[in-house]
Design an enzyme around this catalytic site. Structure first.
Site, PDB file in Angstrom:
ATOM      1  CG  HIS A   1      46.506   3.768  65.056  1.00  0.00           C
ATOM      2  ND1 HIS A   1      47.538   3.868  64.116  1.00  0.00           N
ATOM      3  CD2 HIS A   1      45.531   4.398  64.946  1.00  0.00           C
ATOM      4  CE1 HIS A   1      46.750   4.460  63.215  1.00  0.00           C
ATOM      5  NE2 HIS A   1      45.514   4.814  63.874  1.00  0.00           N
TER       6      HIS A   1
ATOM      7  NE  ARG B   1      41.574   2.363  61.669  1.00  0.00           N
ATOM      8  CZ  ARG B   1      42.157   3.501  62.132  1.00  0.00           C
ATOM      9  NH1 ARG B   1      41.780   3.696  63.268  1.00  0.00           N
ATOM     10  NH2 ARG B   1      42.633   4.205  61.465  1.00  0.00           N
TER      11      ARG B   1
ATOM     12  CG  ASN C   1      44.374   9.598  56.710  1.00  0.00           C
ATOM     13  OD1 ASN C   1      45.226   8.557  56.751  1.00  0.00           O
ATOM     14  ND2 ASN C   1      43.388   9.781  57.463  1.00  0.00           N
TER      15      ASN C   1
ATOM     16  CD  GLU D   1      49.611   5.135  59.906  1.00  0.00           C
ATOM     17  OE1 GLU D   1      48.740   4.352  59.876  1.00  0.00           O
ATOM     18  OE2 GLU D   1      49.365   6.384  60.491  1.00  0.00           O
TER      19      GLU D   1
ATOM     20  CE1 TYR E   1      41.788   6.676  57.406  1.00  0.00           C
ATOM     21  CE2 TYR E   1      39.660   6.039  58.336  1.00  0.00           C
ATOM     22  CZ  TYR E   1      41.017   6.270  58.401  1.00  0.00           C
ATOM     23  OH  TYR E   1      41.493   6.327  59.624  1.00  0.00           O
TER      24      TYR E   1
ATOM     25  CG  HIS F   1      44.836   3.839  56.322  1.00  0.00           C
ATOM     26  ND1 HIS F   1      45.483   3.060  57.294  1.00  0.00           N
ATOM     27  CD2 HIS F   1      44.766   5.233  56.963  1.00  0.00           C
ATOM     28  CE1 HIS F   1      45.894   3.618  58.477  1.00  0.00           C
ATOM     29  NE2 HIS F   1      45.452   5.261  58.194  1.00  0.00           N
TER      30      HIS F   1
ATOM     31  CG  HIS G   1      49.187  10.665  58.592  1.00  0.00           C
ATOM     32  ND1 HIS G   1      48.471  11.596  58.063  1.00  0.00           N
ATOM     33  CD2 HIS G   1      48.866   9.805  59.302  1.00  0.00           C
ATOM     34  CE1 HIS G   1      47.017  11.004  58.469  1.00  0.00           C
ATOM     35  NE2 HIS G   1      47.262   9.955  59.292  1.00  0.00           N
TER      36      HIS G   1
END
Length: 411
Positions: free
Chosen positions: A383, A55, A172, A251, A111, A176, A248
């Site tokens: 985020h 990230r 999840n 998202e 993930y 991603h 989520h």
């Protein structure tokens, strides 16, 4: 006044991007990027997580594309850490967590591997040496180890040697992976990745979510049968919380719109469920997440009747609500969505943006005071950084490729 069309608000967003990147720069450690405390100090016991390091590579790639001196050096450091400390030269893939003495968690989760793809795509977009090669390597691992062509989804997690696969399946990790595959499609020009992203999104939104009145089930068995009572004995788990996760919904609402826009720029008409699903998920997130217990903020999770389970307020939920609102407004021009966008930035400024220590408070209690029930410290700038950029960029291509093509503030 509409902040989404306000040039002064855009300048404020830019200053917040810079502040977040400045705070995140304190996470650099030898093995990659560290988990930061509330004060912005690395937490040695946490080592370096693969998902966090990737990230940060993504965020600093955005910084490099925004012309922020120092960001490219951060990207290059992260790429070196993936090639050395994190990479499993014997079995392939990358370790989930490393420290000064080697792997702290040698599992291979989908993930975290999705974020390796995103890191490679963003670094490649920023023109950093090794970015393209990392992207190609990560996509190969994803296809060989995680993607299931017959299911149109990715599996969850392997052991170190890729010989034992966890029975659990999770939405999840697939969410991603959609984000990562969208970036891969834009960077490589190979629409097979967009096809895969669309297949995952269609199944999650038009099938799983629709069947549960848009409350997305997160947890499944190996046959993709929903486990609606999963983790009810530990409902505030940071990665696998019980019930349905409000953040989520926002998202996925945004990701649907990215998928829809990606096909549009390729001259392919949108499927009917796309805008319907994006709008339904956004509306339900507002109705069942915001201010449902007498205080501002989004609750973390609800049960499958829409009743709150975990009432803590996560910063990332607000950022995803903001990003979803910006995306949905781009498509619909709905003034009510613009009003929600303004209200949530007001909430973030009052309760979440930490003017003393920097970055955002990661978690608040139901009283909107700092809490650490789910997340301690400030591990994650991703985020919030994206929430400051998505209002300034088109829906397709996605963030880093759009910046590379000079699309900032041009829509």
């Amino acid at each position: 006044m509409n902040w989404l069309t306000n040039a002064a608000h855009t300048r404020w967003l830019e200053s917040e991007t810079d502040a977040l990147l400045d705070f995140a720069s304190g996470s650099l450690v030898e093995e990659g990027f560290a988990y930061l405390s509330t004060e912005g100090v690395p937490v040695p016991s946490q080592g370096s997580h693969l998902w966090l390091t990737c990230r940060m590579i993504h965020c600093f790639s955005l910084g490099a594309l925004l012309g922020r001196p120092g960001s490219a050096t951060m990207v290059d450091h992260g790429l070196r850490s993936l090639a050395s400390h994190f990479h499993d030269d014997e079995n392939g893939g990358w370790y989930a967590q490393v420290g000064p003495d080697g792997p702290m968690d040698d599992t291979k989760p989908a993930y975290a591997h999705a974020f390796v793809i995103l890191a490679g795509a963003s670094a490649a977009s920023a023109g950093r040496p090794g970015g393209k090669e990392l992207l190609e390597q990560a996509l190969t691992v994803s296809l060989q180890r995680f993607w299931r062509e017959d299911e149109g989804m990715v599996v969850e997690s392997w052991d170190r040697t890729f010989s034992e696969l966890e029975d659990y399946r999770g939405v999840n990790a697939n969410m991603h992976t959609v984000e990562a595959y969208l970036a891969a499609a834009d960077v490589t020009g190979d629409d097979a990745w967009l096809d895969r992203a669309t297949r995952i999104t269609r199944r999650v939104v038009d099938d799983f979510a629709r069947k549960q009145s848009w409350r997305i089930p997160e947890h499944f068995d190996s046959d993709w049968q929903p486990l609606l009572d999963y983790n009810m004995d530990s409902p505030s788990d940071p990665f696998r919380p019980a019930g349905a996760t409000i953040g989520h919904w926002f998202e996925w609402s945004r990701l649907v719109l990215h998928v829809r826009a990606a096909w549009a720029v390729r001259g392919v008409a949108a499927e009917d469920w796309m805008l319907e699903g994006a709008q339904a998920l956004f509306d339900l997130g507002v109705a069942e997440g915001w201010d449902v217990d007498g205080a501002d903020g989004f609750v973390y999770t609800v049960d499958f009747e829409g009743k709150p389970l975990v009432r803590e307020r996560m910063h990332w939920v607000v950022t995803e609500a903001l990003a979803s609102a910006a995306a949905l407004y781009r498509v619909t021009g709905d003034a009510n969505i613009a009003a929600w966008y303004q209200l949530w930035w007001e909430y973030a400024a009052v309760h979440l943006i930490d003017t003393q220590h920097g970055s955002w408070v990661h978690e608040l209690g139901a009283d909107n005071e700092p809490s650490a029930t789910v997340w301690a410290g400030k591990p994650d700038a991703y985020h919030a950084v994206q929430a400051t950029l998505i209002p300034r960029l088109p829906l397709a291509p996605v963030l880093a490729p759009a910046l590379a093509q000079g699309m900032l503030d041009t829509h």
